[in-house]
Design an enzyme around this catalytic site. Sequence first.
Site, mmCIF file in Angstrom:
data_model
loop_
_atom_site.group_PDB
_atom_site.id
_atom_site.type_symbol
_atom_site.label_atom_id
_atom_site.label_comp_id
_atom_site.label_asym_id
_atom_site.label_seq_id
_atom_site.Cartn_x
_atom_site.Cartn_y
_atom_site.Cartn_z
ATOM 1 N N CYS A 1 54.087 3.065 26.851
ATOM 2 C CA CYS A 1 53.005 3.032 27.839
ATOM 3 C C CYS A 1 52.172 4.293 27.682
ATOM 4 O O CYS A 1 52.699 5.396 27.727
ATOM 5 C CB CYS A 1 53.570 2.940 29.251
ATOM 6 S SG CYS A 1 52.295 2.996 30.537
ATOM 7 N N GLU B 1 57.577 -5.903 26.292
ATOM 8 C CA GLU B 1 58.525 -5.347 27.265
ATOM 9 C C GLU B 1 58.176 -3.899 27.529
ATOM 10 O O GLU B 1 57.773 -3.170 26.608
ATOM 11 C CB GLU B 1 59.956 -5.467 26.728
ATOM 12 C CG GLU B 1 61.041 -4.955 27.672
ATOM 13 C CD GLU B 1 61.644 -3.619 27.241
ATOM 14 O OE1 GLU B 1 62.675 -3.231 27.814
ATOM 15 O OE2 GLU B 1 61.074 -2.962 26.343
ATOM 16 N N ARG C 1 69.041 -3.059 34.965
ATOM 17 C CA ARG C 1 68.002 -2.577 34.051
ATOM 18 C C ARG C 1 66.724 -3.395 34.272
ATOM 19 O O ARG C 1 66.398 -4.306 33.510
ATOM 20 C CB ARG C 1 68.470 -2.699 32.597
ATOM 21 C CG ARG C 1 67.550 -2.001 31.598
ATOM 22 C CD ARG C 1 68.072 -2.124 30.181
ATOM 23 N NE ARG C 1 67.260 -1.391 29.228
ATOM 24 C CZ ARG C 1 67.365 -0.093 28.969
ATOM 25 N NH1 ARG C 1 68.273 0.624 29.615
ATOM 26 N NH2 ARG C 1 66.589 0.495 28.087
ATOM 27 N N ARG D 1 63.172 -4.379 33.916
ATOM 28 C CA ARG D 1 62.098 -4.159 32.960
ATOM 29 C C ARG D 1 61.008 -5.199 33.169
ATOM 30 O O ARG D 1 61.274 -6.313 33.617
ATOM 31 C CB ARG D 1 62.617 -4.237 31.503
ATOM 32 C CG ARG D 1 63.502 -3.073 31.094
ATOM 33 C CD ARG D 1 62.731 -1.766 31.099
ATOM 34 N NE ARG D 1 63.501 -0.621 30.618
ATOM 35 C CZ ARG D 1 64.232 0.166 31.374
ATOM 36 N NH1 ARG D 1 64.339 -0.076 32.674
ATOM 37 N NH2 ARG D 1 64.873 1.199 30.874
#
Length: 470
Positions: free
Chosen positions: A87, A125, A176, A178
């Site tokens: 990102c 992802e 987790r 995501r």
Amino acid sequence: MPRAPFKYADLFAGIGGFHAMLDHAGGQCVYVSEIDREARETYTRNWIEPLPVRHQPVLNTDITLDTPEDLPVGVPEHHVLAAGFPCQPFSKSGYQRGMDEARGTLFWNIARILEERTPAVVLLENVRNIAGPRHRHEWETIIRTLRELGYRVSDTPTVFSPHFLPPHRGGTPQVRDRVFILGTYIGRERVREELEAGLRPAVTVARGPVEGWQAADWRSEWVLDADEAITDIQRYRLSAQETAWVNVWDDLVQRMWSSTGMRLPGFPLWSDEWVPERSLDAAELDDLPPWKRQILVKNARFYDANRRVIDAWRKDHPEFNDFPASRRKLEWQAQDAASLWETVMHFRPSGIRAKAATYLPALVAITQTSIYGPRRRRLTPHEAARLQGLPRSFNFGQQRDSASYKQVGNGVAVGAAWHVFRTHVLRDAADLPKELVKAVLEADLNPVGDALSSEAFAAVAHDAEQPKAS
């Protein structure tokens, strides 16, 4: 080797989480890009070297080299593009075309490949924050760019975690969350027509348990190897000093239970702040941030309510005063566990955190490796890889443990990725190549193979056989 039903490209590939799930569906990897040398070596060892030379994918070290602005991209034709992209901040110079705003970021390189190769499906992802309020511009730019390139994509992020999946669906005991972004290529004109008609796809999967699976039924030991099978296991055992930290705190857990019939409270315990509440200075408290003021008051009240137990405990453990400051803090999140040694622990800069030994916190790229209390040791890199859904055969060779932990922490959870990808393919089957759809939907629901021990499936089967309470 028979012709594969579909081909895929694996970008920002890490150690191969996407490869594991797409390979599971019979896909052929034709292109891999990973800039980190050690991660690339791990990927090559596990996914490329076992293949016949003629079926090995192109291996690239830097995606920017194969995505020039004015020349053809160097990525072969493929049907699925998967990428766990970094990102980065995007340009905010007005509402320009998405491709222009993405320029200078690694998402732009993904967009260049999509523009030229138009694979049928794109699967991206990223960390959950990509869809948060601080990254709204980035999120809107990504969605706008994909639509301009001809991809049907949802405005709403798909957020999912492997601990919501039961073992037979590829779940693993790891929280987790995501963000997954999934798009189907239908062409620019049709994307525009659907948007004008108000036809916007919903979130691919909901964030929540699948098939009624209860996440509290997970057991961390289902990803552990037998201690006797671990080479040089002493490297992972707690040191004498670390064991002493746990033993002293565990003595307080036992004394609290004997005295009050209760475990420790859930707020952070800061032993250096165990003073009578009446001794707190109201003016000083008012100058503190609300979160810190609340912790100090709660610790003072905890001390007032349990002074006799605490003072006796500290008197019996004078060594506690010499513990590092971060080890004089404890956060109990283990519900009714009878002992610290029954929990999963993390030695954090903010203190020791203890959780129930059901599912584990998300693996992270920095090393704060989970400690499995019943075995008095840390998870090994091999066990961490299995927590991500990678097979028992997966290996890191002779590389440093720190590099292996980092690679796993940066990776994608195979089961979670497979669940959202398979759901997307099922939903958009009419607009996807028939061979791709057939391969994905006929593949086993569980892509993680032997990542979990047989005890996981036996326990679930046993629970399913038990009569339900009326």
